[in-house]
Design a protein around this motif. Sequence first.
Motif, PDB file in Angstrom:
ATOM      1  N   PHE A 113       1.385  -0.861   0.298  1.00  0.00           N
ATOM      2  CA  PHE A 113      -0.215  -0.395  -0.026  1.00  0.00           C
ATOM      3  C   PHE A 113       0.753   1.298  -0.271  1.00  0.00           C
ATOM      4  O   PHE A 113       0.474   2.399  -0.791  1.00  0.00           O
ATOM      5  N   GLY A 114       2.023   1.080   0.864  1.00  0.00           N
ATOM      6  CA  GLY A 114       3.153   2.232   0.923  1.00  0.00           C
ATOM      7  C   GLY A 114       4.009   2.767  -0.727  1.00  0.00           C
ATOM      8  O   GLY A 114       3.398   3.765  -1.158  1.00  0.00           O
ATOM      9  N   LEU A 115       4.035   1.222  -1.345  1.00  0.00           N
ATOM     10  CA  LEU A 115       4.749   1.791  -2.852  1.00  0.00           C
ATOM     11  C   LEU A 115       3.649   2.483  -3.437  1.00  0.00           C
ATOM     12  O   LEU A 115       3.478   3.378  -3.733  1.00  0.00           O
ATOM     13  N   ARG A 116       1.932   2.231  -3.342  1.00  0.00           N
ATOM     14  CA  ARG A 116       0.880   2.334  -3.929  1.00  0.00           C
ATOM     15  C   ARG A 116       0.644   3.806  -4.099  1.00  0.00           C
ATOM     16  O   ARG A 116       0.444   3.888  -4.915  1.00  0.00           O
ATOM     17  N   SER A 117       1.062   4.085  -2.769  1.00  0.00           N
ATOM     18  CA  SER A 117       0.406   5.602  -2.708  1.00  0.00           C
ATOM     19  C   SER A 117       1.432   6.258  -2.652  1.00  0.00           C
ATOM     20  O   SER A 117       1.115   7.693  -3.595  1.00  0.00           O
ATOM     21  N   THR A 118       2.726   5.851  -2.700  1.00  0.00           N
ATOM     22  CA  THR A 118       3.783   7.308  -3.495  1.00  0.00           C
ATOM     23  C   THR A 118       3.705   6.695  -4.780  1.00  0.00           C
ATOM     24  O   THR A 118       4.259   7.949  -4.754  1.00  0.00           O
ATOM     25  N   GLY A 119       3.480   5.893  -5.424  1.00  0.00           N
ATOM     26  CA  GLY A 119       3.777   5.817  -6.993  1.00  0.00           C
ATOM     27  C   GLY A 119       2.244   6.666  -7.308  1.00  0.00           C
ATOM     28  O   GLY A 119       2.900   7.100  -8.176  1.00  0.00           O
ATOM     29  N   MET A 120       1.432   6.600  -6.783  1.00  0.00           N
ATOM     30  CA  MET A 120       0.167   7.298  -6.727  1.00  0.00           C
ATOM     31  C   MET A 120       0.337   9.091  -7.045  1.00  0.00           C
ATOM     32  O   MET A 120      -0.135   9.826  -7.513  1.00  0.00           O
ATOM     33  N   ALA A 121       0.893   9.584  -5.680  1.00  0.00           N
ATOM     34  CA  ALA A 121       1.162  10.645  -5.862  1.00  0.00           C
ATOM     35  C   ALA A 121       2.553  10.739  -4.978  1.00  0.00           C
ATOM     36  O   ALA A 121       2.711  10.634  -3.868  1.00  0.00           O
ATOM     37  N   PRO A 122       3.626  11.171  -5.382  1.00  0.00           N
ATOM     38  CA  PRO A 122       4.728  11.077  -5.199  1.00  0.00           C
ATOM     39  C   PRO A 122       5.519  11.865  -4.386  1.00  0.00           C
ATOM     40  O   PRO A 122       6.350  12.610  -3.686  1.00  0.00           O
ATOM     41  N   ASP A 123       4.517  13.239  -4.671  1.00  0.00           N
ATOM     42  CA  ASP A 123       4.832  14.400  -3.871  1.00  0.00           C
ATOM     43  C   ASP A 123       3.971  15.072  -2.532  1.00  0.00           C
ATOM     44  O   ASP A 123       3.454  15.917  -1.977  1.00  0.00           O
ATOM     45  N   ARG A 124       2.934  13.424  -2.222  1.00  0.00           N
ATOM     46  CA  ARG A 124       2.228  14.167  -0.783  1.00  0.00           C
ATOM     47  C   ARG A 124       2.801  12.960   0.099  1.00  0.00           C
ATOM     48  O   ARG A 124       3.203  11.391  -0.328  1.00  0.00           O
ATOM     49  N   ALA A 125       3.057  13.921   1.258  1.00  0.00           N
ATOM     50  CA  ALA A 125       3.816  13.325   2.694  1.00  0.00           C
ATOM     51  C   ALA A 125       3.328  11.766   2.497  1.00  0.00           C
ATOM     52  O   ALA A 125       4.219  10.473   2.738  1.00  0.00           O
ATOM     53  N   ALA A 126       1.913  11.207   3.131  1.00  0.00           N
ATOM     54  CA  ALA A 126       1.300  10.856   3.925  1.00  0.00           C
ATOM     55  C   ALA A 126       1.541   8.923   4.176  1.00  0.00           C
ATOM     56  O   ALA A 126       1.601   8.229   4.078  1.00  0.00           O
ATOM     57  N   GLY A 127       1.831   8.454   2.317  1.00  0.00           N
ATOM     58  CA  GLY A 127       2.562   7.158   1.632  1.00  0.00           C
ATOM     59  C   GLY A 127       3.317   7.083   2.443  1.00  0.00           C
ATOM     60  O   GLY A 127       4.096   5.470   2.297  1.00  0.00           O
ATOM     61  N   TYR A 128       4.716   7.570   2.794  1.00  0.00           N
ATOM     62  CA  TYR A 128       6.208   7.799   3.065  1.00  0.00           C
ATOM     63  C   TYR A 128       6.020   7.365   4.505  1.00  0.00           C
ATOM     64  O   TYR A 128       6.817   6.922   4.458  1.00  0.00           O
ATOM     65  N   ALA A 129       5.120   7.855   5.185  1.00  0.00           N
ATOM     66  CA  ALA A 129       5.205   7.805   6.650  1.00  0.00           C
ATOM     67  C   ALA A 129       4.470   6.232   6.511  1.00  0.00           C
ATOM     68  O   ALA A 129       5.193   5.430   7.171  1.00  0.00           O
ATOM     69  N   VAL A 130       3.825   5.703   6.181  1.00  0.00           N
ATOM     70  CA  VAL A 130       3.367   4.212   5.929  1.00  0.00           C
ATOM     71  C   VAL A 130       4.099   3.079   5.395  1.00  0.00           C
ATOM     72  O   VAL A 130       4.474   2.070   5.684  1.00  0.00           O
ATOM     73  N   LEU A 131       4.698   3.955   4.004  1.00  0.00           N
ATOM     74  CA  LEU A 131       6.091   3.097   3.963  1.00  0.00           C
ATOM     75  C   LEU A 131       7.481   2.880   4.569  1.00  0.00           C
ATOM     76  O   LEU A 131       7.912   1.729   4.827  1.00  0.00           O
ATOM     77  N   ALA A 132       7.282   4.092   5.535  1.00  0.00           N
ATOM     78  CA  ALA A 132       8.575   4.058   6.182  1.00  0.00           C
ATOM     79  C   ALA A 132       8.260   3.388   7.529  1.00  0.00           C
ATOM     80  O   ALA A 132       9.471   2.071   7.856  1.00  0.00           O
ATOM     81  N   ASP A 133       7.277   2.985   8.154  1.00  0.00           N
ATOM     82  CA  ASP A 133       6.909   2.080   8.994  1.00  0.00           C
ATOM     83  C   ASP A 133       6.869   1.013   8.587  1.00  0.00           C
ATOM     84  O   ASP A 133       8.090   0.077   9.187  1.00  0.00           O
ATOM     85  N   ALA A 134       6.814   0.362   7.584  1.00  0.00           N
ATOM     86  CA  ALA A 134       6.081  -1.037   7.401  1.00  0.00           C
ATOM     87  C   ALA A 134       7.789  -1.528   6.838  1.00  0.00           C
ATOM     88  O   ALA A 134       8.568  -2.653   6.604  1.00  0.00           O
ATOM     89  N   GLU A 135       9.078  -0.485   6.432  1.00  0.00           N
ATOM     90  CA  GLU A 135      10.234  -1.306   5.602  1.00  0.00           C
ATOM     91  C   GLU A 135      11.186  -1.520   7.056  1.00  0.00           C
ATOM     92  O   GLU A 135      11.734  -2.557   6.766  1.00  0.00           O
ATOM     93  N   LEU A 136      10.345  -0.264   7.967  1.00  0.00           N
ATOM     94  CA  LEU A 136      11.260  -0.447   9.219  1.00  0.00           C
ATOM     95  C   LEU A 136      11.212  -1.719  10.313  1.00  0.00           C
ATOM     96  O   LEU A 136      12.100  -3.197   9.641  1.00  0.00           O
ATOM     97  N   GLN A 137       9.836  -2.560   9.745  1.00  0.00           N
ATOM     98  CA  GLN A 137       9.668  -3.649  10.155  1.00  0.00           C
ATOM     99  C   GLN A 137       9.880  -5.043   9.368  1.00  0.00           C
ATOM    100  O   GLN A 137      10.244  -6.225  10.036  1.00  0.00           O
ATOM    101  N   LEU A 138      10.407  -3.989   8.317  1.00  0.00           N
ATOM    102  CA  LEU A 138      10.780  -5.900   7.000  1.00  0.00           C
ATOM    103  C   LEU A 138      12.381  -5.923   7.085  1.00  0.00           C
ATOM    104  O   LEU A 138      12.391  -6.776   7.323  1.00  0.00           O
ATOM    105  N   GLY A 139      12.374  -4.685   8.151  1.00  0.00           N
ATOM    106  CA  GLY A 139      14.065  -5.308   8.222  1.00  0.00           C
ATOM    107  C   GLY A 139      14.961  -4.527   7.119  1.00  0.00           C
ATOM    108  O   GLY A 139      15.804  -4.301   6.628  1.00  0.00           O
TER     109      GLY A 139
END
Length: 425
Positions: free
Chosen positions: A129-155
Motif C-alpha cells: 500500500f505504501g508503494l502504491r500510494s507513493t507511486g500514485m502521489a510521489p509529492d504527498r507525504a502520508a504514503g511515505y509514513a506508511v512505507l517507512a513504518d513497513a520497511e522498518l519492520q520488515l528489516g
Amino acid sequence: MTRRRYLTRAAGGGLVVLACAVGLLALGPGGPGGPAAQPVRVQAPPPADSLAAARQAAGQRPGDAIAWAELGLAAVDRARTTLDGGQLAEADRALARSLAFRPERNYEAQIGSGMLANARHEFATAREFGLRSTGMAPDRAAGYAVLADAELQLGNLSAATAATQRLLDLSPTTAAYTRASYDLETHGRTAEAVLALERALEIAVTPGEQAFSAHRLGDLEWEQGRPEQAEQHYRHALAVQPDDHCAAFGLARTAAALGRTDEALRRYAELVARVPQPQFLLEYAELQLSSGHPAEAEAQLATLAGEVRLATGPLDLQLARYLADHGDPAEAVRLLTEEWQRRHSPLVAEELAWALHQAGRDQEALPHARFAAGAGGTSALAAYRSGVIEHALALPGAAELLRTALRRNPYFSARKAAHARELLG
C-alpha cells in the motif's frame, strides 16, 4: 482541517498500535531548558471527537468514498491512541466501503489500508500500500509514513531511512520527526534521536501529538538509564492526554526502578485492568516475581498463556517473549523462525536468538544475536541477551556485553540485571 492535513495528522504517532516502544518512531530536545522542561502547553482540542465526526460524515454522505476513507483513518488513529484493537474492525469495514465506491485512484483509502495493515503487523501488505500510494502521489507525504513504518519492520533499514527522509522533506511535522527519531535510534544514534523527538514535541499541534512525543522522550530516557527524567516526560504525556496508556506503563516502570515497588505494583494493576496488553501483563508479572509475589504473578502468566492459545494472524513479539521466558521455549523458536522467514527485522532476530538460547541452542542463537546488534540493537536488554548467549558459549566478549547492559540501563529488569551481576561474579 483540509483532507491533506488530516492525512498527515492521521499518519502520525507510530506504526504498532497495540504495543509501546516496539517499532515506534520519534525526535526532540530533552534536558534542562528544552521543550520537555517547559510548562505544559495544551492546544485546544478539536470542537468534536474526530472519530464521531467521521462517523457522522459517512452517515450523511453514504456514497462518498472519501468520507468512508476518512472514517477508516480516524478509526485506526483511535486504535493507536487507545490500544483498542476493536477499532480496527471498524476501520477495515470503512476502508473496504471506500474502495468499493472508488477502486481506482483512491489515495485516502490506500493510506488508510496501509496504516491498518501496519497496525495489524501485516507489514508486507502495508509495504504494498505504501508503494502504491507513493507511486500514485510521489509529492504527498502520508504514503511515505506508511512505507517507512513497513520497511522498518520488515528489516529493510536503508529503504526505511529513505522513506523517512522523503517524508521529512515533504512535511516536517511531528509525524515525520517521530519517525526520524526512531530511525536514528534503530541505527544507534540515540542523542540525535532525542533531538528529533524534542523537535516533534516543540511543533506538536494536537494533545495526541504532544503526548506521543513526550512519552517517547520518556522511553529514550529510560533506555539510557535515567528513570527520573523519564518519569517527568511520562507525567507530561499524561497531563495532556490522560488515556495515554504507554505513558502510564512508563510510570509503572520508573516507579519500580526508583524503589517505589508498592506504587509500581498498583500502577501495573490499574493498567492491566484497563488494557490487558501482553507487554503490560508480562512486565507486571516479572515485577511480581522479582518482588516476592509469585502467586500473584501466576494470574498474569495464565492470562498470557490464554492469549497465546487464542492468537491468530501475525506473531506478537511480546507473546513470543512470554513463551521463551515463562512458557514453552521450543514453541517460541518455532513461531519466531516462521516470523524470521517473513521479515528479517532486528527485532525478530533478537527475540529468536533469545528463544533459541532458552531452548538450549546457543550456537544457533549467536548469529541472530549478532545480526540484531549489528543492525542497531543498542538496548540494555539486547546487550544482556547477547552477553548471556556468549557466556553460555564461553566466548571472550560476554563480560563486556553484560557490563554494557548494566551501564546503559541498570534498571532494565530487576531479575535480569541481578543475573548479569551474578554472571560477572
